[in-house]
Design a protein around this motif. Sequence first.
Motif, mmCIF file in Angstrom:
data_model
loop_
_atom_site.group_PDB
_atom_site.id
_atom_site.type_symbol
_atom_site.label_atom_id
_atom_site.label_comp_id
_atom_site.label_asym_id
_atom_site.label_seq_id
_atom_site.Cartn_x
_atom_site.Cartn_y
_atom_site.Cartn_z
ATOM 1 N N LYS A 89 22.055 2.550 7.432
ATOM 2 C CA LYS A 89 21.429 2.778 8.743
ATOM 3 C C LYS A 89 20.202 3.695 8.608
ATOM 4 C CE LYS A 89 25.511 2.003 11.606
ATOM 5 N NZ LYS A 89 26.382 1.452 10.559
ATOM 6 N N THR A 90 19.313 3.343 7.665
ATOM 7 C CA THR A 90 18.115 4.136 7.403
ATOM 8 C C THR A 90 17.052 3.842 8.446
ATOM 9 O OG1 THR A 90 18.584 3.861 5.062
ATOM 10 C CG2 THR A 90 16.430 4.770 5.633
ATOM 11 N N PHE A 91 16.613 4.871 9.162
ATOM 12 C CA PHE A 91 15.561 4.687 10.164
ATOM 13 C C PHE A 91 14.233 5.282 9.706
ATOM 14 C CE2 PHE A 91 19.510 4.538 12.646
ATOM 15 C CZ PHE A 91 19.347 3.291 13.233
ATOM 16 N N THR A 92 14.292 6.235 8.782
ATOM 17 C CA THR A 92 13.071 6.830 8.248
ATOM 18 C C THR A 92 12.911 6.401 6.803
ATOM 19 O OG1 THR A 92 13.338 8.761 9.670
ATOM 20 C CG2 THR A 92 11.809 8.977 7.829
ATOM 21 N N GLN A 93 11.804 5.701 6.502
ATOM 22 C CA GLN A 93 11.574 5.207 5.145
ATOM 23 C C GLN A 93 10.613 6.118 4.386
ATOM 24 O OE1 GLN A 93 11.137 0.709 6.463
ATOM 25 N NE2 GLN A 93 11.407 0.829 4.253
ATOM 26 N N THR A 94 10.754 6.104 3.077
ATOM 27 C CA THR A 94 9.847 6.846 2.206
ATOM 28 C C THR A 94 9.351 5.912 1.113
ATOM 29 O OG1 THR A 94 11.712 7.577 0.848
ATOM 30 C CG2 THR A 94 10.976 9.072 2.591
ATOM 31 N N LEU A 95 8.293 6.325 0.441
ATOM 32 C CA LEU A 95 7.751 5.509 -0.651
ATOM 33 C C LEU A 95 8.773 5.440 -1.787
ATOM 34 C CD1 LEU A 95 5.380 3.950 -1.909
ATOM 35 C CD2 LEU A 95 4.540 6.132 -2.791
ATOM 36 N N ARG A 149 -4.751 -3.367 -3.459
ATOM 37 C CA ARG A 149 -4.274 -2.427 -4.470
ATOM 38 C C ARG A 149 -3.932 -3.097 -5.797
ATOM 39 N NH1 ARG A 149 0.269 -0.939 -6.477
ATOM 40 N NH2 ARG A 149 1.389 -2.325 -5.076
ATOM 41 N N ILE A 150 -3.204 -4.210 -5.774
ATOM 42 C CA ILE A 150 -2.777 -4.813 -7.043
ATOM 43 C C ILE A 150 -3.974 -5.309 -7.855
ATOM 44 C CG2 ILE A 150 -0.466 -5.458 -6.234
ATOM 45 C CD1 ILE A 150 -1.506 -8.386 -6.159
ATOM 46 N N PHE A 151 -4.982 -5.860 -7.167
ATOM 47 C CA PHE A 151 -6.152 -6.357 -7.893
ATOM 48 C C PHE A 151 -7.024 -5.200 -8.376
ATOM 49 C CE2 PHE A 151 -5.231 -10.091 -5.047
ATOM 50 C CZ PHE A 151 -4.648 -10.835 -6.052
ATOM 51 N N ASN A 152 -7.042 -4.131 -7.601
ATOM 52 C CA ASN A 152 -7.751 -2.927 -8.040
ATOM 53 C C ASN A 152 -7.094 -2.376 -9.311
ATOM 54 O OD1 ASN A 152 -9.610 -0.797 -7.955
ATOM 55 N ND2 ASN A 152 -8.197 0.498 -6.827
ATOM 56 N N ASN A 153 -5.767 -2.381 -9.328
ATOM 57 C CA ASN A 153 -5.040 -1.899 -10.515
ATOM 58 C C ASN A 153 -5.295 -2.797 -11.732
ATOM 59 O OD1 ASN A 153 -3.958 0.294 -9.216
ATOM 60 N ND2 ASN A 153 -2.000 -0.680 -8.750
ATOM 61 N N ILE A 212 8.358 -3.503 -4.226
ATOM 62 C CA ILE A 212 8.863 -4.106 -5.464
ATOM 63 C C ILE A 212 7.745 -4.947 -6.068
ATOM 64 C CG2 ILE A 212 10.569 -5.639 -6.518
ATOM 65 C CD1 ILE A 212 11.444 -4.283 -3.182
ATOM 66 N N GLY A 213 7.429 -4.706 -7.335
ATOM 67 C CA GLY A 213 6.383 -5.480 -7.992
ATOM 68 C C GLY A 213 6.342 -5.201 -9.477
ATOM 69 N N ILE A 214 5.304 -5.712 -10.127
ATOM 70 C CA ILE A 214 5.142 -5.469 -11.558
ATOM 71 C C ILE A 214 4.095 -4.382 -11.771
ATOM 72 C CG2 ILE A 214 5.797 -7.821 -12.208
ATOM 73 C CD1 ILE A 214 2.742 -8.287 -12.705
ATOM 74 N N GLU A 274 0.834 -1.195 0.000
ATOM 75 C CA GLU A 274 0.000 0.000 0.000
ATOM 76 C C GLU A 274 0.869 1.245 0.000
ATOM 77 O OE1 GLU A 274 -3.160 0.354 -0.461
ATOM 78 O OE2 GLU A 274 -3.591 -1.797 -0.460
ATOM 79 N N ASN A 275 0.559 2.178 -0.894
ATOM 80 C CA ASN A 275 1.327 3.429 -0.981
ATOM 81 C C ASN A 275 1.303 4.208 0.326
ATOM 82 O OD1 ASN A 275 1.791 2.782 -3.633
ATOM 83 N ND2 ASN A 275 0.303 4.214 -4.476
#
Length: 340
Positions: free
Chosen positions: A316-322, A195-199, A162-164, A154-155
Amino acid sequence: MVKKKTTIKDIANVLNISAAAVSKALHDDSRISEKTKKAVRQVAKNLNYQPNHLASALRKGKSNLVGVIVPRTNSNFFSSVIQNMEEVLNKAGYNIIITQSNESYKKECANIDTLLFTQVDGIIASMANETVDLSYYEKVKSKGIPLILFDRGENDLNVDYIGINDYESSHIIVDHLVKQGCKRIAHIGGFKRTRIFNNRIRGYVDALMKHDLPLDNELLIESSLTTEDGREKMTQLLALKNRPDAVYVAGDYAALGAFQILNEQQIKMPEEIALVGFGNEPFTAIVSPAITSLEQHSTEIGQLAAKTFLKHVEHKTFTQTLNKIILNAELVIRDSSEKQ
């Protein structure tokens, strides 16, 4: 009678040394003589001593374990992703703990709790069909543990994915069926809430519009995409007064169920009804006629998911982004849909 687990203290008592000295010997501390280390290792072996990895992880703040959550392990796609993920992680000194949700939100939450309790260094997951509430995944993020999603994500979580290209995949499939002369194309899809099935559903609808084909709500069916679902939904489609001349199924197991019904009712593929699946499971190439299906690139997805986790550890990434890595899908055309 339950056999008591051997502890460091038991080894210390046999050798008449301190538990601290045993611990140092087991961790190859330079302050302990080679003679003592050898004796400690031999007694540990004799007593069948198993180190407490959880306690060690709590001390070091690192377990070298990565938790993996998949909807099911009996799918070639997910088992291939796991295999390729594990190969990359093993080379970097990590082991994986595999859990499966069986498409259950409740089970998925329990898996997350177990993995967090085990002090995993990261979690790589593909969400269950039932999952709508993202609070458990937010809990992973709040602990500063890298969270990587693949195939289903989910965004709103703002993590690596990672996906198609699921939307484009539906266009590829509908384009192929139209090229074969199909004009009434049905879609047995997953649930729109995922989400993937909606797409995939959006891609199907837009592709029909692109080719000036009407959207008939009777031909668009949501399901859990099990083999039994495929049988049930195909039976439903065949009962229509104006039945489809092609069926695009959003998962190969459901496509297999649809295939079984077509065979049982002696409906020729692709002459009467063309059939396309999704996932390129091995059985699609074995049945007759072989089923056209979409390749999801499980090898690349598994490797990229593992490498993405390792990148977070390295930096050492503690804050993730999309951060989305989207792979182009490939349609493997076989006899079930290709008209001569």
